[in-house]
Design a protein around this motif. Structure first.
Motif, PDB file in Angstrom:
ATOM      1  N   TYR A 195       0.863  -1.177   0.000  1.00  0.00           N
ATOM      2  CA  TYR A 195       0.000   0.000   0.000  1.00  0.00           C
ATOM      3  C   TYR A 195       0.907   1.238   0.000  1.00  0.00           C
ATOM      4  O   TYR A 195       1.407   1.651   1.056  1.00  0.00           O
ATOM      5  N   THR A 196       1.132   1.824  -1.171  1.00  0.00           N
ATOM      6  CA  THR A 196       1.997   2.998  -1.247  1.00  0.00           C
ATOM      7  C   THR A 196       1.339   4.214  -0.600  1.00  0.00           C
ATOM      8  O   THR A 196       2.021   5.104  -0.110  1.00  0.00           O
ATOM      9  N   GLN A 197       0.020   4.258  -0.610  1.00  0.00           N
ATOM     10  CA  GLN A 197      -0.737   5.257   0.142  1.00  0.00           C
ATOM     11  C   GLN A 197      -1.418   4.525   1.297  1.00  0.00           C
ATOM     12  O   GLN A 197      -2.311   3.725   1.069  1.00  0.00           O
ATOM     13  N   PRO A 198      -0.965   4.732   2.547  1.00  0.00           N
ATOM     14  CA  PRO A 198      -1.529   3.976   3.664  1.00  0.00           C
ATOM     15  C   PRO A 198      -3.043   4.108   3.739  1.00  0.00           C
ATOM     16  O   PRO A 198      -3.594   5.182   3.507  1.00  0.00           O
ATOM     17  N   PRO A 199      -3.757   3.011   4.009  1.00  0.00           N
ATOM     18  CA  PRO A 199      -5.219   3.066   4.172  1.00  0.00           C
ATOM     19  C   PRO A 199      -5.622   4.071   5.248  1.00  0.00           C
ATOM     20  O   PRO A 199      -4.811   4.466   6.091  1.00  0.00           O
ATOM     21  N   ASN A 204      -3.434   8.908  10.404  1.00  0.00           N
ATOM     22  CA  ASN A 204      -2.973   9.818  11.455  1.00  0.00           C
ATOM     23  C   ASN A 204      -1.708   9.309  12.147  1.00  0.00           C
ATOM     24  O   ASN A 204      -1.387   9.714  13.251  1.00  0.00           O
ATOM     25  N   MET A 205      -0.975   8.418  11.482  1.00  0.00           N
ATOM     26  CA  MET A 205       0.248   7.870  12.065  1.00  0.00           C
ATOM     27  C   MET A 205       1.512   8.358  11.368  1.00  0.00           C
ATOM     28  O   MET A 205       2.616   7.990  11.762  1.00  0.00           O
ATOM     29  N   GLY A 206       1.365   9.149  10.305  1.00  0.00           N
ATOM     30  CA  GLY A 206       2.530   9.667   9.603  1.00  0.00           C
ATOM     31  C   GLY A 206       3.334   8.611   8.873  1.00  0.00           C
ATOM     32  O   GLY A 206       4.554   8.724   8.732  1.00  0.00           O
ATOM     33  N   LEU A 207       2.676   7.560   8.395  1.00  0.00           N
ATOM     34  CA  LEU A 207       3.374   6.458   7.733  1.00  0.00           C
ATOM     35  C   LEU A 207       3.650   6.767   6.265  1.00  0.00           C
ATOM     36  O   LEU A 207       2.923   7.523   5.617  1.00  0.00           O
ATOM     37  N   GLY A 208       4.713   6.153   5.748  1.00  0.00           N
ATOM     38  CA  GLY A 208       5.020   6.284   4.336  1.00  0.00           C
ATOM     39  C   GLY A 208       4.409   5.193   3.498  1.00  0.00           C
ATOM     40  O   GLY A 208       4.169   5.372   2.303  1.00  0.00           O
TER      41      GLY A 208
END
Length: 531
Positions: A195-199, A204-208
Motif C-alpha cells: 500500500y503505497t498510500q496507507p489506508p 494519522n500515524m505519519g506512515l510512508g
C-alpha cells in the motif's frame, strides 16, 4: 495471468458460501517433469453463481484439499506464475479426487532469459508483488525481501520509505515488526501486498507505506530461524533467533533479538553562535574520539489460532529494553565580543528503558461478505535519562549543566474495524481509542500528562471498470491533552481523503491523491529526552 489478482485476493479473504457443507475436492498439481508445484492457486466456484468462491493453495508436495462443498455444477481453476491456467468443469455429487493435474509451461525464451507473466497485480487500494524463486534466493530473509518493493529501504532491521517515513508491517494481516520478518525465510513468502498510500486507518500515524507479507500455509511441526550480522572489529551486531511450532490450527512462537553497538571513535563537532543583551557568544567545538555503546534487546512469546474462511486470533507478549552509554570530549574555542578563550568540553549521557507490551488481535468473517477485526494493545514504558556536561578552563570548571529524567508511561489502544465486501467495492467503518498516561518522576508536583484520543472514519474503495480504481474516506480525530500544569487542550481534526488511479499499461499508472492530515508535534520530536 488473467485471473491471478482475483485468486490471490481470495486467498486472504477466504470467500465462501455458508450453504456449502457436504463434499470434498482434492488433488495434486505438478509440472511436466511430474515435480510438485508448491503455492499454486486453486479456486472453485458455482457455474450459475460466480460470486460464491472457495480457494486454497498447494502445499510443499503440490497437494490441495477444499472441504464443505455442496452438490452442484462447478468450475475448478488452477493458476501459477509461469504456467498456463488450468480450468475444468465438473458435476459434484460426492467427494472427488482429481488425482495428478499437470500444468503446461507458459514462458517466452529470449536470449536464454525466461520472461514469465507479470509479477505485479494492481487492485483498488494496493499492488500485489509475487517474487520468483530466483528473486527469493537473492534475499536471506523475508525482511530483506522487502527491498524488492519500490521506494522501500531496509537498514539495520528498520524498514522505511525513501523519504524517511516509517512503514507499517503486517504478516498475514496481523500487526508485526521487522524482527518478526527477519526470522522468516524468503522462500516462505507467498506474496507482498504493498500500500503505497496507507489506508485511512493509518492516516494519522505519519506512515510512508503499509506492507502485508502473506506467507505460505503452515504445516504441523517445528522450525528454527536464525538471522545474524556481526562485525567484530567495529563492535556491531544484529542477531535474532526464532522458534515456531505448528499443530492443527494453532502456532506457538518464541523470539529473541539483540542489537548492539560498541566502538570508540565517536566524534562530535559543534558550532554555536548566539547573542544575549548585546553580547555575542560563539563556540567552535572540535570533537575527539570518544566511546559509544548500546544493547537493545527484545524477547517475545506469541500464540495464534486460525481457521480458513472463518477467524484469526493472535496474542503476543513482548519485553523490550535498551541500555545506551555515550560520551564526548571536545576542544573548544570560545569567543565573547571578539575575546578568545580556549576550553575543554566533556559530556556523558546514559539512557535506558524497559517496555513490556501485550498485543491481542481477532478477526472474524461472516457469510463471506462481512468481516470484523478487533485489536487491543497495552504498553508500559519506564525510562531513565542522565546527562552531564562541563567546560573546563585552565583545569577549573567554567560551566556545567545536568539533566536527570525518570519517566513512567503506559498506554492502552483499542480498535475495531468492520468491512463489507461487494463484487467491485469494499465499504468499511472503524473507530480507534487511545489512552496515554505519562508521569515524570523527577518533578515534585504536577508531573503527570494525560492524552485521550478517539479516531473514527468511514470509507469505500473499489474499481470503476478495468482501468480506474478509487478510494474515498472521511475521518474525525478528537484529542484531549492535559499538561503537567493541569491545563487541558482539546483538538478536533477532520481528515478527508480521495485517491484515484488510472492504469496506463501493465507497468505504468497515473495516480491522484488528496488528503488533509493535521498532526501536532509530539514532545519526543522536540527534544533529545526519551519522553
Amino acid at each position: 495471468m488473467r485471473r491471478l489478482s482475483a485468486i490471490f485476493l481470495m486467498l486472504c479473504s477466504a470467500l465462501c458460501s455458508p450453504v456449502w457443507s457436504q463434499h470434498t475436492i482434492k488433488g495434486v498439481v505438478k509440472n511436466k517433469e511430474t515435480q510438485p508445484i508448491s503455492g499454486a492457486s486453486i479456486i472453485i466456484h458455482l457455474l450459475q453463481d460466480t460470486l460464491n468462491h472457495k480457494g486454497c493453495i498447494t502445499d510443499d508436495n503440490g497437494q490441495f484439499i477444499i472441504e464443505k462443498i455442496e452438490s452442484g455444477k462447478y468450475s475448478v481453476e488452477i493458476s501459477f506464475l509461469g504456467y498456463a491456467d488450468y480450468r475444468q468443469e465438473l458435476v459434484l455429487d460426492q467427494s472427488l479426487d482429481l488425482g495428478e493435474i499437470i500444468l503446461a509451461e507458459n514462458n517466452m525464451i529470449l536470449n536464454e532469459v525466461v520472461v514469465a507473466a507479470s509479477m505485479v497485480k494492481r487492485f483498488a487500494d494496493k499492488k500485489e508483488y509475487k517474487l520468483t524463486n530466483i528473486e527469493k534466493k537473492q534475499y536471506s530473509s523475508a525482511l530483506l525481501a522487502l527491498e524488492h518493493l519500490p521506494k522501500i529501504q531496509v537498514i539495520d532491521h528498520n524498514v522505511n520509505s525513501v523519504d524517511g517515513k516509517a512503514v507499517k508491517i503486517l504478516i498475514n494481516g496481523i500487526p508485526s515488526t521487522p524482527t518478526d520478518l527477519s526470522v522468516i525465510s524468503s522462500e516462505n513468502i507467498s506474496k507482498l501486498d504493498y500500500y503505497t498510500q496507507p489506508p485511512i486507518q493509518y492516516s494519522n500515524m505519519g506512515l510512508g507505506a503499509v506492507i502485508n507479507v502473506i506467507t505460505k500455509e503452515k504445516h504441523n511441526g517445528g522450525s528454527v530461524g536464525i538471522n545474524t550480522q556481526n562485525a567484530v572489529t567495529t563492535g556491531f551486531g544484529n542477531n535474532a533467533v526464532n522458534f515456531k511450532y505448528n499443530w492443527g490450527n494453532s502456532q506457538l512462537g518464541v523470539t529473541y533479538n539483540i542489537n548492539y553497538r560498541n566502538y570508540n571513535k565517536r566524534i562530535l563537532d559543534e558550532d554555536i553562535s548566539y547573542a544575549v543583551e548585546g553580547t555575542t557568544y560563539q563556540k567552535q567545538k572540535n570533537g575527539k574520539k570518544s566511546p559509544y555503546a548500546y544493547e537493545q534487546q527484545m524477547a517475545e512469546i506469541s500464540f495464534n489460532n486460525s481457521k480458513s474462511d472463518n477467524y484469526i486470533f493472535s496474542t503476543k507478549l513482548s519485553f523490550n529494553s535498551l541500555n545506551r552509554r555515550r560520551s564526548s570530549a571536545q576542544d573548544i574555542i570560545s569567543t565573547v565580543n571578539d575575546r578568545i578563550f580556549e576550553k575543554i568540553g566533556q559530556s556523558s549521557d546514559k539512557d535506558k528503558y524497559i517496555s513490556p507490551v501485550l498485543d491481542m488481535y481477532f478477526s472474524k468473517t461472516f457469510n463471506a461478505k462481512h468481516e470484523l477485526t478487533m485489536n487491543l494493545v497495552g504498553t508500559y514504558y519506564k525510562s531513565d535519562y542522565d546527562y552531564q556536561y562541563s567546560e573546563l578552563s585552565d583545569g577549573l570548571t567554567d560551566f556545567e549543566t545536568a539533566t536527570d529524567i525518570n519517566l513512567d508511561k503506559y498506554s492502552l489502544i483499542g480498535e475495531a474495524i468492520y468491512n463489507y465486501n461487494m463484487k467491485t467495492a469494499q465499504l468499511y467503518v472503524s473507530s480507534r481509542y487511545m489512552h496515554n498516561n505519562s508521569t515524570q518522576q523527577n518533578l515534585s508536583s504536577n508531573n503527570q500528562t494525560l492524552t485521550n484520543e478517539i479516531y473514527s472514519y468511514i470509507g469505500a474503495t473499489g474499481m470503476l471498470g478495468k482501468k480506474i480504481n478509487y478510494s474515498v474516506s472521511a475521518g474525525v480525530n478528537g484529542n484531549i491533552f492535559t499538561t503537567i500544569d493541569n491545563k487541558e487542550y482539546k483538538f478536533i481534526y477532520f481528515r478527508p481523503q480521495v485517491k484515484l488511479g488510472y492504469f496506463i499499461d501493465e507497468s505504468s499508472d497515473l495516480t491522484f491523491n488528496y488528503e488533509v492530515n493535521t498532526d501536532n508535534p509530539a514532545v519526543s520530536s522536540l527534544t533529545y529526552n526519551p519522553y
